[in-house]
Motif scaffolding. Structure first.
Motif, PDB file in Angstrom:
ATOM      1  N   GLY A 131       0.811  -1.201   0.000  1.00 24.05           N
ATOM      2  CA  GLY A 131       0.000   0.000   0.000  1.00 24.05           C
ATOM      3  C   GLY A 131       0.850   1.258   0.000  1.00 24.05           C
ATOM      4  O   GLY A 131       2.056   1.222  -0.250  1.00 24.05           O
ATOM      5  N   GLY A 132       0.210   2.396   0.268  1.00 22.29           N
ATOM      6  CA  GLY A 132       0.946   3.644   0.332  1.00 22.29           C
ATOM      7  C   GLY A 132       0.123   4.818  -0.159  1.00 22.29           C
ATOM      8  O   GLY A 132      -0.964   4.654  -0.720  1.00 22.29           O
ATOM      9  N   HIS A 133       0.643   6.008   0.056  1.00 17.81           N
ATOM     10  CA  HIS A 133       0.004   7.268  -0.352  1.00 17.81           C
ATOM     11  C   HIS A 133       0.940   7.988  -1.306  1.00 17.81           C
ATOM     12  O   HIS A 133       2.144   8.056  -1.061  1.00 17.81           O
ATOM     13  CB  HIS A 133      -0.285   8.119   0.882  1.00 17.81           C
ATOM     14  N   ARG A 134       0.372   8.528  -2.387  1.00 16.94           N
ATOM     15  CA  ARG A 134       1.142   9.264  -3.398  1.00 16.94           C
ATOM     16  C   ARG A 134       2.287   8.397  -3.940  1.00 16.94           C
ATOM     17  O   ARG A 134       3.455   8.790  -3.941  1.00 16.94           O
ATOM     18  CB  ARG A 134       1.669  10.581  -2.820  1.00 16.94           C
ATOM     19  N   ILE A 135       1.931   7.215  -4.422  1.00 19.46           N
ATOM     20  CA  ILE A 135       2.913   6.277  -4.957  1.00 19.46           C
ATOM     21  C   ILE A 135       3.264   6.686  -6.389  1.00 19.46           C
ATOM     22  O   ILE A 135       2.378   6.776  -7.244  1.00 19.46           O
ATOM     23  CB  ILE A 135       2.352   4.838  -4.959  1.00 19.46           C
ATOM     24  N   PRO A 136       4.521   6.936  -6.722  1.00 15.91           N
ATOM     25  CA  PRO A 136       4.888   7.228  -8.110  1.00 15.91           C
ATOM     26  C   PRO A 136       4.643   6.015  -9.007  1.00 15.91           C
ATOM     27  O   PRO A 136       4.795   4.866  -8.565  1.00 15.91           O
ATOM     28  CB  PRO A 136       6.384   7.552  -8.028  1.00 15.91           C
ATOM     29  N   ALA A 137       4.277   6.265 -10.249  1.00 15.30           N
ATOM     30  CA  ALA A 137       4.002   5.152 -11.173  1.00 15.30           C
ATOM     31  C   ALA A 137       5.212   4.224 -11.285  1.00 15.30           C
ATOM     32  O   ALA A 137       5.063   3.003 -11.389  1.00 15.30           O
ATOM     33  CB  ALA A 137       3.608   5.701 -12.541  1.00 15.30           C
ATOM     34  N   GLY A 138       6.414   4.789 -11.248  1.00 15.06           N
ATOM     35  CA  GLY A 138       7.612   3.966 -11.367  1.00 15.06           C
ATOM     36  C   GLY A 138       7.845   3.037 -10.193  1.00 15.06           C
ATOM     37  O   GLY A 138       8.611   2.071 -10.307  1.00 15.06           O
ATOM     38  N   ALA A 142       6.362  -2.349  -6.978  1.00 14.76           N
ATOM     39  CA  ALA A 142       6.910  -2.730  -5.675  1.00 14.76           C
ATOM     40  C   ALA A 142       5.847  -2.709  -4.584  1.00 14.76           C
ATOM     41  O   ALA A 142       6.042  -3.309  -3.525  1.00 14.76           O
ATOM     42  CB  ALA A 142       8.061  -1.799  -5.303  1.00 14.76           C
ATOM     43  N   HIS A 143       4.735  -2.033  -4.829  1.00 13.16           N
ATOM     44  CA  HIS A 143       3.652  -1.959  -3.843  1.00 13.16           C
ATOM     45  C   HIS A 143       2.569  -3.006  -4.088  1.00 13.16           C
ATOM     46  O   HIS A 143       1.625  -3.104  -3.307  1.00 13.16           O
ATOM     47  CB  HIS A 143       3.023  -0.565  -3.861  1.00 13.16           C
ATOM     48  N   LEU A 144       2.691  -3.788  -5.154  1.00 11.89           N
ATOM     49  CA  LEU A 144       1.662  -4.765  -5.490  1.00 11.89           C
ATOM     50  C   LEU A 144       1.980  -6.135  -4.902  1.00 11.89           C
ATOM     51  O   LEU A 144       3.130  -6.579  -4.922  1.00 11.89           O
ATOM     52  CB  LEU A 144       1.525  -4.909  -7.008  1.00 11.89           C
ATOM     53  N   LEU A 219      -2.662   3.714 -12.857  1.00 12.19           N
ATOM     54  CA  LEU A 219      -3.854   3.733 -12.005  1.00 12.19           C
ATOM     55  C   LEU A 219      -3.474   3.799 -10.532  1.00 12.19           C
ATOM     56  O   LEU A 219      -4.089   4.539  -9.757  1.00 12.19           O
ATOM     57  CB  LEU A 219      -4.708   2.496 -12.283  1.00 12.19           C
ATOM     58  N   VAL A 220      -2.489   3.023 -10.137  1.00 13.30           N
ATOM     59  CA  VAL A 220      -2.037   3.072  -8.739  1.00 13.30           C
ATOM     60  C   VAL A 220      -1.570   4.481  -8.386  1.00 13.30           C
ATOM     61  O   VAL A 220      -1.907   5.026  -7.322  1.00 13.30           O
ATOM     62  CB  VAL A 220      -0.924   2.039  -8.494  1.00 13.30           C
ATOM     63  N   ALA A 221      -0.805   5.101  -9.274  1.00 10.72           N
ATOM     64  CA  ALA A 221      -0.313   6.444  -9.010  1.00 10.72           C
ATOM     65  C   ALA A 221      -1.455   7.448  -8.916  1.00 10.72           C
ATOM     66  O   ALA A 221      -1.498   8.286  -7.998  1.00 10.72           O
ATOM     67  CB  ALA A 221       0.676   6.858 -10.108  1.00 10.72           C
ATOM     68  N   ARG A 222      -2.407   7.377  -9.856  1.00  9.50           N
ATOM     69  CA  ARG A 222      -3.496   8.357  -9.887  1.00  9.50           C
ATOM     70  C   ARG A 222      -4.417   8.212  -8.672  1.00  9.50           C
ATOM     71  O   ARG A 222      -4.843   9.205  -8.079  1.00  9.50           O
ATOM     72  CB  ARG A 222      -4.307   8.178 -11.171  1.00  9.50           C
ATOM     73  N   ILE A 223      -4.747   6.974  -8.318  1.00 14.54           N
ATOM     74  CA  ILE A 223      -5.668   6.769  -7.192  1.00 14.54           C
ATOM     75  C   ILE A 223      -4.978   7.079  -5.872  1.00 14.54           C
ATOM     76  O   ILE A 223      -5.539   7.750  -4.999  1.00 14.54           O
ATOM     77  CB  ILE A 223      -6.229   5.332  -7.213  1.00 14.54           C
ATOM     78  N   SER A 224      -3.733   6.616  -5.721  1.00 17.24           N
ATOM     79  CA  SER A 224      -3.040   6.841  -4.450  1.00 17.24           C
ATOM     80  C   SER A 224      -2.657   8.304  -4.252  1.00 17.24           C
ATOM     81  O   SER A 224      -2.338   8.723  -3.138  1.00 17.24           O
ATOM     82  CB  SER A 224      -1.793   5.963  -4.348  1.00 17.24           C
ATOM     83  N   ILE A 226      -4.716  10.521  -4.250  1.00 15.97           N
ATOM     84  CA  ILE A 226      -5.852  11.026  -3.476  1.00 15.97           C
ATOM     85  C   ILE A 226      -6.115  10.146  -2.260  1.00 15.97           C
ATOM     86  O   ILE A 226      -6.192  10.631  -1.135  1.00 15.97           O
ATOM     87  CB  ILE A 226      -7.098  11.111  -4.370  1.00 15.97           C
ATOM     88  N   CYS A 227      -6.256   8.851  -2.484  1.00 15.40           N
ATOM     89  CA  CYS A 227      -6.621   7.914  -1.411  1.00 15.40           C
ATOM     90  C   CYS A 227      -5.410   7.079  -1.006  1.00 15.40           C
ATOM     91  O   CYS A 227      -4.830   6.403  -1.862  1.00 15.40           O
ATOM     92  CB  CYS A 227      -7.712   6.949  -1.887  1.00 15.40           C
ATOM     93  N   PRO A 228      -5.026   7.076   0.256  1.00 12.86           N
ATOM     94  CA  PRO A 228      -4.012   6.114   0.683  1.00 12.86           C
ATOM     95  C   PRO A 228      -4.504   4.689   0.399  1.00 12.86           C
ATOM     96  O   PRO A 228      -5.636   4.341   0.732  1.00 12.86           O
ATOM     97  CB  PRO A 228      -3.871   6.365   2.186  1.00 12.86           C
TER      98      PRO A 228
END
Length: 274
Positions: A131-138, A142-144, A219-224, A226-228
């Motif tokens: 998980g995480g907040h404001r995760i860069p697309a790059g 590593a967060h999946l 998608l992970v970058a765009r959603i995170s 806003i939402c942790p």
């Protein structure tokens, strides 16, 4: 690694064999599949040297690999041909809605039809690990924790009700989120493959997940932003063209139908309706 929910217990799957995580780890991980995801980094390290899977398993016992996520996000119109069949241009921003976690079911499910306008939408589902907040697309991979096959079943009457309409309730009846058969980690599945949906053995949807407008990392970058995002959160990434309500005439699921949802390298779901 392929992680499954086998009779409510976390299990590692190799072919037709299973390894019970709690037993093999002497209780360090599991048996609850959600507890494994809450310790994802440590679990993934342990799993690299876990004993081999040796016990035969019954596929009929497979449940949703992530049975109780705290958040379930979904994306609309994420394949250009599906946007076109719906009468829209490809979106400039991801169109995000939610499915409620109580809709989730496993890869071999029988779903009760709540109305006569239930539609199919085969999708790639991404599962958050750390998980995480404001995760860069790059950094997203590593967060999946991994990927699985999903179906975003939709009762179009409820979905289109109201002015303006809203999506979430029409997509959240019991059983409206088949997922599985396993969670497949990113080192085993590189993020793209053929995606197919069959209704009573007839191909109704067929594409490649590489055709998505916004890929999983974006998608992970765009959603995170806003939402942790939390360990175990699900992200339904959109469906290709071929849904029933855009056919002429529209076609919907009926009692006795069988829906098969496949993604190359991830497996398949078989969902029956009553």
């Amino acid at each position: 690694m392929r992680l499954a929910n086998l009779g409510g217990r976390a299990a590692l799957i190799t072919g037709t064999r299973a390894l019970d995580v709690a037993a093999a780890s002497d209780g360090r991980f599991g048996p609850d599949p959600m507890s494994v995801l809450r310790q994802w980094t440590a679990f993934a390290e342990w799993a690299e040297s876990a004993p081999p899977a040796t016990e035969p398993h019954d596929p009929g016992l497979l449940g949703p690999p992530v049975p109780q996520p705290r958040q379930v996000f979904a994306v609309a119109l994420n394949y250009p041909p599906h946007a076109a069949e719906a009468g829209y241009s490809p979106p400039d921003e991801p169109l995000v809605f939610t499915k409620f976690p109580t809709c989730l079911t496993g890869p071999r499910a029988t779903v009760e039809l709540p109305g006569d306008r239930v539609d199919w939408e085969v999708e790639l589902v991404a599962v958050l690990g750390t998980g995480g907040h404001r995760i860069p697309a790059g950094d997203a991979t590593a967060h999946l924790a991994g990927f699985m096959v999903g179906q975003d079943l939709s009762e179009r009457g409820v979905q289109s009700r109201g002015t303006p309409p809203q999506f979430s309730l029409g997509k959240s009846f019991p059983g409206f989120g088949p997922t599985g058969p396993h969670l497949v980690t990113p080192d085993e599945w590189r993020g793209s493959g053929g995606i197919t949906c069959l209704l009573n053995e007839e191909v109704v949807q067929q594409a490649s997940t590489a055709e998505m407008i916004f890929d999983v990392a974006e998608l992970v970058a765009r959603i995170s932003a806003i939402c942790p995002l939390l360990p175990g959160d699900l992200l339904f990434t959109g469906t290709p063209a071929g849904v029933g309500n855009r056919m002429t005439p529209p076609r919907y699921l009926a009692p006795g139908d069988e829906l098969v949802s496949r993604i190359d390298g991830l497996g398949e779901l078989r969902t029956r309706f009553r």
